[in-house]
Write a protein that holds these residues in place. Structure first.
Motif, PDB file in Angstrom:
ATOM      1  N   THR A   1     111.747  32.735  40.983  1.00 37.87           N
ATOM      2  CA  THR A   1     111.931  32.429  42.406  1.00 37.87           C
ATOM      3  C   THR A   1     113.382  32.055  42.703  1.00 37.87           C
ATOM      4  O   THR A   1     113.956  32.484  43.718  1.00 37.87           O
ATOM      5  CB  THR A   1     111.003  31.276  42.839  1.00 37.87           C
ATOM      6  OG1 THR A   1     109.641  31.667  42.649  1.00 37.87           O
ATOM      7  CG2 THR A   1     111.204  30.923  44.307  1.00 37.87           C
TER       8      THR A   1
ATOM      9  N   PHE B   1     113.866  40.822  47.310  1.00 40.82           N
ATOM     10  CA  PHE B   1     112.430  40.989  47.549  1.00 40.82           C
ATOM     11  C   PHE B   1     111.699  41.420  46.279  1.00 40.82           C
ATOM     12  O   PHE B   1     110.570  40.987  46.030  1.00 40.82           O
ATOM     13  CB  PHE B   1     112.200  42.022  48.656  1.00 40.82           C
ATOM     14  CG  PHE B   1     110.745  42.313  48.887  1.00 40.82           C
ATOM     15  CD1 PHE B   1     109.898  41.343  49.392  1.00 40.82           C
ATOM     16  CD2 PHE B   1     110.213  43.554  48.563  1.00 40.82           C
ATOM     17  CE1 PHE B   1     108.549  41.598  49.578  1.00 40.82           C
ATOM     18  CE2 PHE B   1     108.868  43.822  48.753  1.00 40.82           C
ATOM     19  CZ  PHE B   1     108.037  42.839  49.254  1.00 40.82           C
TER      20      PHE B   1
ATOM     21  N   ASP C   1     111.079  38.467  44.437  1.00 41.46           N
ATOM     22  CA  ASP C   1     110.073  37.685  45.151  1.00 41.46           C
ATOM     23  C   ASP C   1     108.675  38.153  44.762  1.00 41.46           C
ATOM     24  O   ASP C   1     107.748  37.339  44.665  1.00 41.46           O
ATOM     25  CB  ASP C   1     110.282  37.834  46.668  1.00 41.46           C
ATOM     26  CG  ASP C   1     109.311  36.982  47.455  1.00 41.46           C
ATOM     27  OD1 ASP C   1     109.121  35.805  47.104  1.00 41.46           O
ATOM     28  OD2 ASP C   1     108.726  37.500  48.421  1.00 41.46           O
TER      29      ASP C   1
ATOM     30  N   ASP D   1     107.737  29.310  46.764  1.00 43.21           N
ATOM     31  CA  ASP D   1     107.622  30.717  47.145  1.00 43.21           C
ATOM     32  C   ASP D   1     107.474  30.860  48.654  1.00 43.21           C
ATOM     33  O   ASP D   1     108.151  31.684  49.288  1.00 43.21           O
ATOM     34  CB  ASP D   1     106.421  31.344  46.417  1.00 43.21           C
ATOM     35  CG  ASP D   1     106.364  32.846  46.611  1.00 43.21           C
ATOM     36  OD1 ASP D   1     107.392  33.512  46.421  1.00 43.21           O
ATOM     37  OD2 ASP D   1     105.286  33.357  46.960  1.00 43.21           O
TER      38      ASP D   1
ATOM     39  N   ASP E   1     110.833  32.046  50.966  1.00 38.62           N
ATOM     40  CA  ASP E   1     110.718  33.365  51.606  1.00 38.62           C
ATOM     41  C   ASP E   1     111.322  33.300  53.000  1.00 38.62           C
ATOM     42  O   ASP E   1     112.064  34.186  53.433  1.00 38.62           O
ATOM     43  CB  ASP E   1     109.255  33.797  51.702  1.00 38.62           C
ATOM     44  CG  ASP E   1     108.785  34.470  50.424  1.00 38.62           C
ATOM     45  OD1 ASP E   1     109.613  34.712  49.541  1.00 38.62           O
ATOM     46  OD2 ASP E   1     107.574  34.747  50.317  1.00 38.62           O
TER      47      ASP E   1
ATOM     48  N   ILE F   1     106.328  41.235  54.889  1.00 43.12           N
ATOM     49  CA  ILE F   1     107.650  40.888  54.392  1.00 43.12           C
ATOM     50  C   ILE F   1     108.338  42.064  53.708  1.00 43.12           C
ATOM     51  O   ILE F   1     109.556  42.233  53.809  1.00 43.12           O
ATOM     52  CB  ILE F   1     107.573  39.671  53.440  1.00 43.12           C
ATOM     53  CG1 ILE F   1     108.992  39.203  53.065  1.00 43.12           C
ATOM     54  CG2 ILE F   1     106.725  39.978  52.214  1.00 43.12           C
ATOM     55  CD1 ILE F   1     109.016  37.871  52.347  1.00 43.12           C
TER      56      ILE F   1
END
Length: 511
Positions: free
Chosen positions: A294, A327, A330, A351, A355, A467
């Motif tokens: 992360t 991303f 992520d 997380d 984001d 996202i």
């Protein structure tokens, strides 16, 4: 925490099925030794219940369920199963979940005799017109007395004296029951124990428990083995076959594939998850934690914002590449958590929070870069509009999810355990279906069914502007155009997504 209930064999010599050895596996363990080791990681003091006396076994399960404050996992002791399959069944969010197998459909040919053709004709009779029956066919040694429906749950179950309409499958063994249904499980098992004389010698104990749960209105979901292994064994020959087959299945690959969310958006599915899972495995094997991954994602997001803030075209392109990989990582952090089974409150908070942070710091970087490049500072209006719209969407998502979790599960029809067949239950289910297929429910159901078409499925995934699509839109428009086009894209697509999701949630709130 999960309370494990192991349905063990009656006391006997070492030649009992659970004493047979899996020679194909490292260490040559017995069936029981291997399963005990798998279950001890979940519940070091799991309950073992001899299953020779059905009534006594049912009462013992009831005792465990009454004292349990957590979910229960019930499994026969003569089971050979992958660790990953146990994990997936016990991590379900459903009120109850059973591992099932469907009976293969008979295929008639010209060479088959007339009796077989007649059986095939009977098979074509609509299920609503079929008469309840006692199932005598067998799948993997179990009587076919379970009706598995298209709704991803067990519709009805029969016994040696309880007929079921069009049985088409079996409950293989593993059964998970949530904590909220534990009291019902206890009550059901006691009632079943009192009528144990009604059951036949071929009635399976787990299948009997599911029979009672379904008749008492519990929604029992279904799961197949898919790319993993499960089998009950009773002879050395079956043990040898099971050992050879389980060794031939790549459990690690299955575990890696299941680390990827099944409900991801279009961009994530086709442009990230195709390879991010391998990064996740590489990271997990080298000891990287989800939180560390992360932090890598956050660093890439900040670097992308800094690149955008320069306003120069080469740096804008680099920013697009960096936000894409932000991303990717992520996604990787969640995949590492699922693959390595490392979950924590801190990780979930990081997380979810960062984001948003990555997204908003990129908005700021884009706006700064646009002004630095000599353009109007009116870009901040578009930047604030995009930020405000996305903040409202996140707030609505959170509040709807929180209220939805407080919503009690829908009640299913019930039927007496003494009823000789399932006619009353199926009629009640038909009435329930008719009542629920009206008004807004009918519209929502039709839209859900439309998702069976691939184009509609992916269109619905994309329209909500998840996202993955947002980061892709930022990366592409910023690299090819400028911040103004990026923010206009975010505002227009985000507005459409907000209208779509808000409409759907209002409709679901009213039904």
């Amino acid at each position: 925490m999960t309370r494990v209930v192991l349905l063990g064999a009656s006391p006997g010599p070492d030649i009992s099925p659970t004493g047979l050895r899996l020679a194909a596996l490292p260490g040559n363990p017995t069936v029981a030794e291997r399963l005990h080791g798998q279950l001890a990681a979940m519940d070091p003091r799991f309950a073992t219940i001899p299953s020779g006396d059905v009534a006594a076994a049912l009462r013992a399960v009831a005792d465990v369920a009454e004292s349990a404050s957590e979910s229960l996992f019930i499994i026969p002791e003569n089971s050979v199963v992958h660790d990953e399959l146990i994990y997936q069944i016990t991590k379900t969010k459903r009120g109850a979940l059973a591992l099932v197998a469907k009976e293969p459909r008979p295929q008639a040919t010209e060479e088959e005799d007339s009796d077989q053709l007649d059986d095939t004709v009977v098979e074509r009779i609509p299920v609503d017109e079929a008469e309840p029956e006692i199932g005598y066919n067998r799948v993997e040694g179990l009587p076919v007395r379970v009706r598995i429906g298209k709704s991803n749950r067990v519709v009805s179950v029969g016994t040696a004296t309880h007929a079921v309409t069009r049985p088409n499958g079996v409950v293989l063994g593993p059964l998970h029951v949530s904590a909220r249904n534990a009291p019902i499980l206890a009550e059901t098992c006691r009632a079943l124990a009192d009528m144990a004389d009604r059951f036949g010698p071929d009635d399976d104990l787990v299948q009997l428990i599911v029979f009672g749960l379904v008749r008492n209105g519990v929604s029992v979901g279904i799961r197949g083995r898919r790319d993993l292994f499960y089998r009950r064994v009773t002879t050395q020959e079956e043990v040898n076959e099971a050992g050879a087959e389980i060794v031939g299945i790549n459990e690690d690959r299955a575990r890696l594939n299941h680390a990827v969310k099944g409900a991801d958006g279009f961009f994530t599915t086709f442009f990230v998850s195709t390879y991010s899972r391998f990064i996740a495995r590489w990271a997990a094997r080298r000891g990287l934690t989800p939180n560390q991954v992360t932090m890598i994602s956050i660093a890439l997001g900040v670097a992308a914002a800094a690149a955008f803030a320069t306003g120069d075209r080469p740096w804008m392109v680099l920013g697009g590449v960096l936000i894409y990989f932000a991303f990717v990582f992520d996604c990787v952090d969640g995949q590492v958590a699922r693959y390595a089974r490392k979950f924590g409150v801190l990780g979930a908070w990081l997380d979810a929070t960062f984001d948003r942070f990555k997204e908003y710091v990129v908005f700021a970087g884009l706006a700064i870069g646009y002004v630095v490049a000599g353009n109007s500072d009116d870009i901040w209006i578009l930047a604030l509009a995009a930020l405000g719209l996305q903040s409202v969407r996140h707030l609505l998502d959170f509040s709807f999810g929180a209220s939805n979790r407080r919503k009690p599960p829908a009640k299913l029809p019930t039927i007496s355990l003494d009823a000789p067949d399932d006619r009353e239950l199926r009629q009640a289910l038909v009435r329930r279906k008719v009542e629920r297929d009206q008004g807004l429910r009918a519209v929502l159901k039709a839209w859900t069914k439309a998702g069976r078409f691939r184009a509609v499925h992916w269109a619905r995934k994309m329209i909500v502007f998840p996202i993955g699509e947002r980061f892709a839109a930022i990366a592409i428009t910023a690299a090819l155009f400028d911040a103004r086009i990026t923010f206009i894209t975010l505002v227009i697509w985000g507005s459409v997504a907000a209208a779509y999701t808000l409409t759907g949630r209002l409709m679901r709130s009213l039904v």
